[in-house]
Design a protein around this motif. Structure first.
Motif, PDB file in Angstrom:
ATOM      1  N   LYS A 176      40.785  27.191  46.549  1.00 18.58           N
ATOM      2  CA  LYS A 176      42.006  28.001  46.388  1.00 18.58           C
ATOM      3  C   LYS A 176      42.551  27.924  44.963  1.00 18.58           C
ATOM      4  CE  LYS A 176      45.696  29.858  48.789  1.00 18.58           C
ATOM      5  NZ  LYS A 176      45.507  31.275  48.849  1.00 18.58           N
ATOM      6  N   HIS A 177      42.395  26.785  44.307  1.00 21.99           N
ATOM      7  CA  HIS A 177      42.902  26.618  42.942  1.00 21.99           C
ATOM      8  C   HIS A 177      42.195  27.535  41.940  1.00 21.99           C
ATOM      9  CE1 HIS A 177      39.371  24.011  43.044  1.00 21.99           C
ATOM     10  NE2 HIS A 177      39.389  24.000  41.718  1.00 21.99           N
ATOM     11  N   LEU A 178      41.070  28.131  42.325  1.00 21.32           N
ATOM     12  CA  LEU A 178      40.346  29.032  41.430  1.00 21.32           C
ATOM     13  C   LEU A 178      40.594  30.511  41.742  1.00 21.32           C
ATOM     14  CD1 LEU A 178      36.951  27.124  41.172  1.00 21.32           C
ATOM     15  CD2 LEU A 178      38.804  27.214  39.491  1.00 21.32           C
ATOM     16  N   TYR A 179      41.339  30.806  42.807  1.00 20.00           N
ATOM     17  CA  TYR A 179      41.666  32.206  43.131  1.00 20.00           C
ATOM     18  C   TYR A 179      42.618  32.753  42.079  1.00 20.00           C
ATOM     19  CZ  TYR A 179      40.278  31.497  48.095  1.00 20.00           C
ATOM     20  OH  TYR A 179      39.626  31.236  49.262  1.00 20.00           O
ATOM     21  N   HIS A 180      42.326  33.904  41.592  1.00 19.31           N
ATOM     22  CA  HIS A 180      43.272  34.629  40.740  1.00 19.31           C
ATOM     23  C   HIS A 180      44.121  35.483  41.673  1.00 19.31           C
ATOM     24  CE1 HIS A 180      44.797  37.625  37.924  1.00 19.31           C
ATOM     25  NE2 HIS A 180      44.535  36.749  36.977  1.00 19.31           N
ATOM     26  N   PRO A 181      45.403  35.692  41.369  1.00 25.34           N
ATOM     27  CA  PRO A 181      46.247  36.507  42.256  1.00 25.34           C
ATOM     28  C   PRO A 181      45.668  37.898  42.555  1.00 25.34           C
ATOM     29  CG  PRO A 181      47.593  35.421  40.627  1.00 25.34           C
ATOM     30  CD  PRO A 181      46.155  35.130  40.268  1.00 25.34           C
ATOM     31  N   SER A 211      40.983  28.296  33.493  1.00 21.10           N
ATOM     32  CA  SER A 211      42.201  28.861  32.914  1.00 21.10           C
ATOM     33  C   SER A 211      42.467  30.293  33.378  1.00 21.10           C
ATOM     34  CB  SER A 211      42.149  28.808  31.386  1.00 21.10           C
ATOM     35  OG  SER A 211      41.112  29.641  30.900  1.00 21.10           O
ATOM     36  N   ARG A 212      41.440  31.090  33.509  1.00 22.17           N
ATOM     37  CA  ARG A 212      41.629  32.502  33.876  1.00 22.17           C
ATOM     38  C   ARG A 212      41.402  32.762  35.356  1.00 22.17           C
ATOM     39  NH1 ARG A 212      39.040  35.604  28.676  1.00 22.17           N
ATOM     40  NH2 ARG A 212      40.431  34.644  27.173  1.00 22.17           N
ATOM     41  N   LYS A 213      40.784  31.824  36.024  1.00 21.72           N
ATOM     42  CA  LYS A 213      40.508  31.917  37.462  1.00 21.72           C
ATOM     43  C   LYS A 213      39.468  33.011  37.747  1.00 21.72           C
ATOM     44  CE  LYS A 213      43.853  28.963  38.022  1.00 21.72           C
ATOM     45  NZ  LYS A 213      43.502  27.616  37.783  1.00 21.72           N
ATOM     46  N   ILE A 214      39.161  33.194  39.016  1.00 20.85           N
ATOM     47  CA  ILE A 214      38.146  34.159  39.431  1.00 20.85           C
ATOM     48  C   ILE A 214      38.851  35.403  39.972  1.00 20.85           C
ATOM     49  CG2 ILE A 214      36.213  34.601  40.977  1.00 20.85           C
ATOM     50  CD1 ILE A 214      35.677  31.573  40.996  1.00 20.85           C
ATOM     51  N   CYS A 215      38.667  36.528  39.298  1.00 26.31           N
ATOM     52  CA  CYS A 215      39.307  37.767  39.733  1.00 26.31           C
ATOM     53  C   CYS A 215      38.344  38.951  39.715  1.00 26.31           C
ATOM     54  CB  CYS A 215      40.524  38.078  38.880  1.00 26.31           C
ATOM     55  SG  CYS A 215      40.134  38.512  37.191  1.00 26.31           S
ATOM     56  N   MET A 216      37.092  38.708  39.365  1.00 26.51           N
ATOM     57  CA  MET A 216      36.090  39.771  39.310  1.00 26.51           C
ATOM     58  C   MET A 216      34.722  39.134  39.466  1.00 26.51           C
ATOM     59  SD  MET A 216      36.041  40.542  35.178  1.00 26.51           S
ATOM     60  CE  MET A 216      37.803  40.479  34.924  1.00 26.51           C
ATOM     61  N   GLY A 217      33.702  39.963  39.598  1.00 26.47           N
ATOM     62  CA  GLY A 217      32.350  39.453  39.690  1.00 26.47           C
ATOM     63  C   GLY A 217      31.960  38.692  38.437  1.00 26.47           C
ATOM     64  N   VAL A 218      31.032  37.771  38.577  1.00 27.79           N
ATOM     65  CA  VAL A 218      30.650  36.911  37.456  1.00 27.79           C
ATOM     66  C   VAL A 218      30.068  37.722  36.299  1.00 27.79           C
ATOM     67  CG1 VAL A 218      28.342  36.339  38.363  1.00 27.79           C
ATOM     68  CG2 VAL A 218      29.512  34.744  36.839  1.00 27.79           C
TER      69      VAL A 218
END
Length: 185
Positions: A21-26, A154-161
């Protein structure tokens, strides 16, 4: 020498999403936009980056499990690439299509992503028919892997790699130029 890094399957009903959860971007915080497979794929790549960042090799190749080599001259390619200063180089057919659709680098073995993106956005090719760049094969330096791990946290995951590798390798000033170019300003 190679290491097989087992991938994560976000479609597995037992995948422990809460522990990441700590890596989810809003942006991916709602059910409509969250893609479990893409999220787990990103995490799988990050396991590779961590191994590279903590390892001794100055560069490493990251290949997804379904990659297919289409060149008989991989050794010559590797020799020329490893002498170039870089943090990340895509080595896949889809990125070659990006280059073919742009007006830059057709004669160059390595094309900077910022030049490529600017050319594709200005020509209208990026928005019209360019597929995702793919992260099925790329070379990353040890320092590049460290930067990727920092980016992940720092930027989290919000799109495909694959898109994260492209867009996070370009400075914000270039992204702002791209936004203005796509708006017609």
């Amino acid at each position: 020498e190679y290491t097989f890094v087992p991938g994560l399957d976000g479609l597995d009903e037992n995948f422990p999403f809460p522990s990441f959860k700590h890596l989810y971007h809003p942006f991916w915080g709602n059910e409509e936009s969250f893609k479990p497979g893409a999220f787990a794929c990103y995490l799988s790549h990050s396991l590779c980056w961590q191994a590279i960042a903590e390892g001794d090799a100055p560069h490493a190749v990251v290949l997804e499990d379904d990659v297919a080599f289409q060149s008989d001259n991989l050794e010559a390619f590797a020799d020329s690439v490893l002498e170039a200063p870089f943090d990340l180089i895509f080595i896949n057919e889809r990125m070659q299509r990006w280059i073919a659709a742009s007006s830059v680098g057709k004669e160059e073995p390595l094309v900077p992503v910022s030049q490529l993106l600017c050319s594709l956005v200005r020509s209208g090719e990026f928005a019209s028919r360019i597929r995702a760049p793919g992260a099925d094969g790329y070379i990353v330096s040890r320092e590049g892997a460290r930067k990727l791990m920092t980016m992940l946290h720092s930027r989290k995951i919000c799109m495909g790699v694959d898109y994260a590798l492209v867009f996070n390798s370009v400075r914000w000033q270039v992204l702002m130029q791209l936004e203005r170019a796509s708006d017609g300003n």
